[in-house]
Design an enzyme around this catalytic site. Structure first.
Site, PDB file in Angstrom:
ATOM      1  N   TRP A 129       3.336 -11.639  -8.008  1.00 38.50           N
ATOM      2  CA  TRP A 129       3.950 -10.617  -7.228  1.00 38.50           C
ATOM      3  C   TRP A 129       4.456 -11.356  -5.897  1.00 38.50           C
ATOM      4  O   TRP A 129       5.474 -10.626  -5.261  1.00 38.50           O
ATOM      5  CB  TRP A 129       2.685  -9.574  -6.407  1.00 38.50           C
ATOM      6  CG  TRP A 129       3.412  -8.334  -5.702  1.00 38.50           C
ATOM      7  CD1 TRP A 129       4.026  -7.265  -5.800  1.00 38.50           C
ATOM      8  CD2 TRP A 129       3.414  -8.558  -4.185  1.00 38.50           C
ATOM      9  NE1 TRP A 129       4.283  -6.576  -4.592  1.00 38.50           N
ATOM     10  CE2 TRP A 129       3.975  -7.425  -3.827  1.00 38.50           C
ATOM     11  CE3 TRP A 129       2.881  -9.417  -3.255  1.00 38.50           C
ATOM     12  CZ2 TRP A 129       3.891  -6.892  -2.337  1.00 38.50           C
ATOM     13  CZ3 TRP A 129       3.039  -9.099  -2.013  1.00 38.50           C
ATOM     14  CH2 TRP A 129       3.677  -7.990  -1.276  1.00 38.50           C
ATOM     15  N   HIS A 130       3.898 -12.277  -5.535  1.00 31.83           N
ATOM     16  CA  HIS A 130       4.381 -12.896  -4.200  1.00 31.83           C
ATOM     17  C   HIS A 130       5.417 -13.499  -4.343  1.00 31.83           C
ATOM     18  O   HIS A 130       6.293 -14.053  -3.453  1.00 31.83           O
ATOM     19  CB  HIS A 130       3.162 -13.908  -3.683  1.00 31.83           C
ATOM     20  CG  HIS A 130       2.327 -13.086  -2.681  1.00 31.83           C
ATOM     21  ND1 HIS A 130       1.120 -12.623  -3.562  1.00 31.83           N
ATOM     22  CD2 HIS A 130       1.966 -13.123  -1.547  1.00 31.83           C
ATOM     23  CE1 HIS A 130       0.202 -11.987  -2.363  1.00 31.83           C
ATOM     24  NE2 HIS A 130       0.887 -12.223  -1.386  1.00 31.83           N
ATOM     25  N   GLY A 131       5.833 -14.278  -5.610  1.00 30.13           N
ATOM     26  CA  GLY A 131       7.217 -15.093  -5.705  1.00 30.13           C
ATOM     27  C   GLY A 131       7.335 -15.266  -7.183  1.00 30.13           C
ATOM     28  O   GLY A 131       6.539 -15.524  -7.687  1.00 30.13           O
TER      29      GLY A 131
END
Length: 477
Positions: free
Chosen positions: A324-326
């Site tokens: 989700w973060h990257g």
């Protein structure tokens, strides 16, 4: 239009003045919706249309889901919404990543294929945040925890409310939509509280996060030329940077929302005071960790099944947290590392429960201090994988941390003692918050003393500011 820019200050002052000048609730919300889309269009006007379009589709799908009389039709509308929202997220955020990973895999088998030109895919700012909000809304509606919003303006405002649209906190419809329907009254005390949050957030960002970036960025760009001590300084500096950068944004979002009569959820609660990794995730990015717990971990079975199932659900949840973060395998690895941390903590907790003497030692003052230090060290070292662009770079940093390296210290324009100054400041702030001193002072001090304190904070912030303002780290997510 960065929160720490003059452009945003002018924008917010104008919005604030017009918003409170409008005496009627519905026109007030229509104006706030228009202001939110204006804010987003300052980043990218075309992508604002994507947000508006997907939000309207969700609005109609939600109405259709609620009006459906059969479980099959309800589930079909839910799946359609999730597929649309997650599909948009995957397309905009992960297409380049998946294509690059696939081509790299082919090259390892000796198959060389030219990479397609995907530069036309532009990542919508904040898509990870409002996608999760839309999904949670539809899931809660499907499980009859909430009713579908009838007013499209209110629903669109739920998705696009500008203080938190770009980088959270992630809000739930059941908490936000009732506030939209509530009549707003100007409150001087709430305005002062909002100003305190904004000032605290700006101080974290300008005086601490950007200052720590000047120590961390050179080392993470090329760690080979720096000494071991310089790398340790950079790693600790980045740990402080990402906390103050992201929690600073959240504070500004909460503060500006308060000034407009809205209450957003707390997103950080001094996470570096956590005594274990599980507590850390109850204090760090709270809106994300609770979302993952409620809509992923529990949905997959949580800890109700076998030990093997608990291990699997934990690792899947934290891997998704990393992704989700990257769009990079280093983020996935960071999530996997935290999944392992959580499982190790669970094993150690059960190990201590079977040994009362050890459990008592861990709960003593010294034991608590040791656990806090170990947790901070583990989290800080995991940030190396999060910050590094590649595994090779992360390996270089770890090698420099634990193998004595000769090299230079970070030649920062902000001075060699910046880390020490910031650490002392952060410790003082945490003591003031943990002991309740800040709350006591803010409630008992009169306007003149608060004004002096605010002035001192603003002057200190500008004295500690670096030459160049940096975007908030979580804008890229």
């Amino acid at each position: 239009m960065l929160f720490n820019s003059i452009e945003f200050l002018v924008f917010f002052v104008v919005v604030f003045a017009i918003y409170w000048a409008i005496p009627w609730r519905k026109p007030k919300m229509i104006f706030l919706l228009a202001a939110s889309y204006w804010f987003y269009m300052s980043w990218n006007a075309k992508l604002a249309a994507v947000v508006a379009g997907s939000s309207l589709i969700d609005y109609f799908l939600a109405r259709a889901l609620e009006n459906s009389t059969t479980q099959g039709r309800r589930k079909a509308f839910l799946i359609a919404s999730i597929v649309m929202n997650v599909g948009l997220l995957v397309y905009f955020k992960y297409t380049k990543f998946f294509v690059a990973s696939f081509l790299e895999m082919l090259q390892r088998f000796g198959i060389h294929t030219p990479a397609p030109n995907l530069e036309f895919i532009v990542l919508p700012i904040g898509i990870s945040f409002y996608t999760f909000e839309a999904v949670s809304y539809m899931v809660d509606l499907y499980h009859r925890r909430i009713e579908a919003e009838k007013n499209p303006v209110y629903f669109l405002l739920f998705i696009s409310f500008f203080p938190r649209m770009i980088a959270g906190p992630i809000i739930r419809a059941r908490n936000f939509l009732p506030q939209v329907r509530r009549v707003k009254h100007f409150d001087g005390a709430r305005l002062d509280l909002g100003f305190q949050y904004v000032l605290m957030g700006l101080f974290k960002k300008i005086a601490i996060a950007d200052r720590m970036a000047a120590l961390a960025d050179p080392v993470f760009s090329s760690p080979a030329g720096f000494s071991t001590s310089a790398v340790w300084v950079a790693v600790i500096a980045y740990s402080l940077e990402i906390y103050c950068d992201f929690s600073g944004y959240s504070d500004i979002a909460v503060g500006t929302a308060h000034m407009l009569g809205f209450k957003l959820p707390e997103n950080f609660n001094m996470p570096y005071l956590s005594k274990n990794i599980s507590e850390f995730w109850r204090r760090w990015h709270i809106s994300l960790s609770t979302w993952l717990r409620d809509y992923v971990f529990i949905s997959l079975g949580g800890s109700r099944g076998t030990v093997l199932m608990t291990v699997a659900t934990t690792m899947v949840t934290m891997s998704l947290c990393g992704l989700w973060h990257g769009a990079n395998w280093t983020y996935v690895a960071w999530g996997v590392i935290h999944g392992i941390f959580l499982l190790v903590h669970r094993l150690f907790r059960n190990f201590c429960k079977a040994r009362p003497a050890l459990e008592a030692a861990m709960k003593s003052g010294r034991g608590a201090a040791l656990r806090t230090a170990v947790t901070f060290l583990a989290v800080t070292l995991s940030w190396v994988v999060f910050r590094a662009k590649t595994f090779t770079l992360a390996a270089w940093v770890f090698h420099s941390l634990f193998t004595r390296q000769k090299g230079v210290m970070v030649r920062s324009p902000i001075g060699p003692n910046s880390l020490l100054v910031v650490v002392v400041m952060v410790v003082i702030f945490h003591i003031a918050a943990e002991t309740g001193l800040w709350k006591k002072w803010s409630l008992t001090w009169g306007a003149p003393r608060r004004g002096i304190a605010y002035t001192v904070a603003v002057v200190t912030m500008f004295l500690m500011a670096t030459n160049a303002a940096k975007p908030f780290i979580y804008f890229q997510f």
